[in-house]
Design an enzyme around this catalytic site. Sequence first.
Site, PDB file in Angstrom:
ATOM      1  CB  SER A   1      12.490  25.977  29.555  1.00  0.00           C
ATOM      2  OG  SER A   1      11.615  25.370  28.647  1.00  0.00           O
TER       3      SER A   1
ATOM      4  CE  LYS B   1      13.279  25.520  24.792  1.00  0.00           C
ATOM      5  NZ  LYS B   1      13.631  25.701  26.194  1.00  0.00           N
TER       6      LYS B   1
END
Length: 679
Positions: A583, A626
Amino acid sequence: MRRTKKYLQHLFLITMLMVPAAAYASDSSDDEFSSEDCRATTNMVPVDETVPDETPTDFKKNPLFEFPLEFDVIVEDLTTARNGDIEENKSVEEDKKDLPNNQLAIIADNQLPESLPSKEEIREVEEKIKSLSDDIEKLIMLANNTVNNNTDPVIMGYWWKIQKLKNVPHAYARATRELEDLKQLPKQSSEAADIRKYLDWMCRLPWGQKDDVNVDLVKASQILDREHSGLDKIKERIIEELAVRKRVPNGNPPILCFVGPPGVGKTTLAMAIAEATGRKFVRISLGGIRDEAKIRGFLRTYIASRPGGILKAIADVGSNYPLVLLDEIDKLQSESNSGDPAAALLEVLDRSQNDKFVDHYLDLPYDLSNVMFIATANSYNIAGPLQDRLELIDLSSYTLKEKMNIARTNLVPKVLKEHGLTSEEASFLDSALEFTISNYTSEAGVRDLGRCLGKMCRKAVANIEKGGMESIIFDPDKVREYLGKPKARPTAAFTKHKVGATQGLAWTSVGGTLLPIEAKIVAGSGQIIATGNLGDVMKESVTAAKVVLKWLMPEYGIKADSLNDKDIHVHAPEAAVKKDGPSAGVTITTSLISALTNIPVSKNVAMTGEINLNGEVMAIGGLKEKLIAAYTAGITRALIPKDNEVDLEDIPAEVKQRMEIIPVEHIREVLKHALVKED
Ligand code: ADP
């Protein structure tokens, strides 16, 4: 409650038995089971005049023990009668025939009270019977064993315990066989020790006992609310699960698995479910288990053989209806030469076969179907087939506001109580809680926060006890004074725009975090250098980013072949921490473009997203963690893959309100939002 003649007759009979039995069992006159006590509390029946005033030293002298006693049969009859299974209109004569012993029947018959006892009197006697039944059984055992000329106390002890297995025929037969073997062996032999150990385990395990399951969902809901703030969706899911289990007790429901970082309430939720369902709670830590035998037991042929963790937990808790928490199921090691523990666990969790679970040590089927299993994990890295049996329920990091709410509603009252403080003696201002969370904890959950509050209360109690003060109101200054210098170094966003440095977002098993990525283009020969403890997947992302860079460069007026005599260096700070995952694709590419073009990346932006060779941004996992990390660090704009837009539903409103979250589809959009435009 229906009370039949037979029930009353038996009740009376048992009372008659229990008086001399208790007298025999008690060694001193102040023993709680003394015959005097019994007389006092069993006023519903005339006390047998034959009961000796002195404690009998030899039970054989007591007339009640001069014939074989069939206590079990009486108790069984009593239970059946109580349940109303015996016809109301059966004659006393017929009843008498059913009784185990004529003499007892005669005693009972002759002395049956004229009028029926009241409900309270019956209840009182029932309680007494319950409390004395063990003593009576002991006497019966003594009687029987002495008759059989078996006076070895060890054998007698086992014999007595084994009688309790009678309602589980296969266990009873096996235990009796083992006891017969034990009788033949010299006491000191290792075989005898093995058998004794085996019988100890057999007798420790709760066999065939099934507690009543009657879950009150309203009460369950109240317990969950009392113990945990927020977590509404999770509580709702738990209540649904309990409702389904109540309706379909023999179904094969998925096992709930709470997944989340430490300290977010996974264990305490399971404890609250145990309380709500009236089950005992027991926890098995699966972290690092690589041996199947730790789950399913060691064969008896091994030295130090013993049952596996599942049966051990059940024996420890003493109920075959507990809630067993399988802690850290993601840390179970599946690759090993000593069998696959995950496969053994699968068998344990499968309702269609776990009623005959065979532990290698016990070597007998044991019924696990009444056990409620719940699992916890820090990550989704759970063995495939096992994951199939589980329903993963996300418990992610708390935001500052959520932590404040938990502290106010749960932690502070709990900690004050634990330290014997009243809310008048010690209280916390919101500013003190916020200061504590931001400066003394850096965690996804609230465990450290609880510890900090505990530390402050400890010191406050000491000061109050010493007479130095009467009460305290904690504000940030007092927190600083009581906790010392701030410990946590909160991950903060960059304080200025930087060329070649981008703030990525990463997921870890202890919560989300900012992951800055630096890039530098240096003179060289077209090499790629990746440093900062990057894993293989991240290194591949760097190579892929170089390809994207080549077709993107002309859009910024830079020739693609200008990279031929340059090296690309990508670095992730905090090199001691291993980083991996796909990611960071957008983050690496943004840093490289910034380094090449000399356009700084905004200090206010953080991003996450996988990238393909065409520059398309692809979905990632752990979005909630996140985004909470970005918000906590002070980021004001987060770029996320468009495909993750659906996950925004789970993001706390507080985060969505205070941070601009932009879904993006292509690296061009990322660069548009991340690079600082010149005025
Ligand atoms: P985990 O098992 O996830 O590591 P625990 O269940 O042991 O965490 O929780 C740690 C502490 O945090 C416990 O004291 C628990 O009561 C408290 N806690 C966590 N989440 C909440 C919540 N939502 N409300 C109240 N207390 C909480």
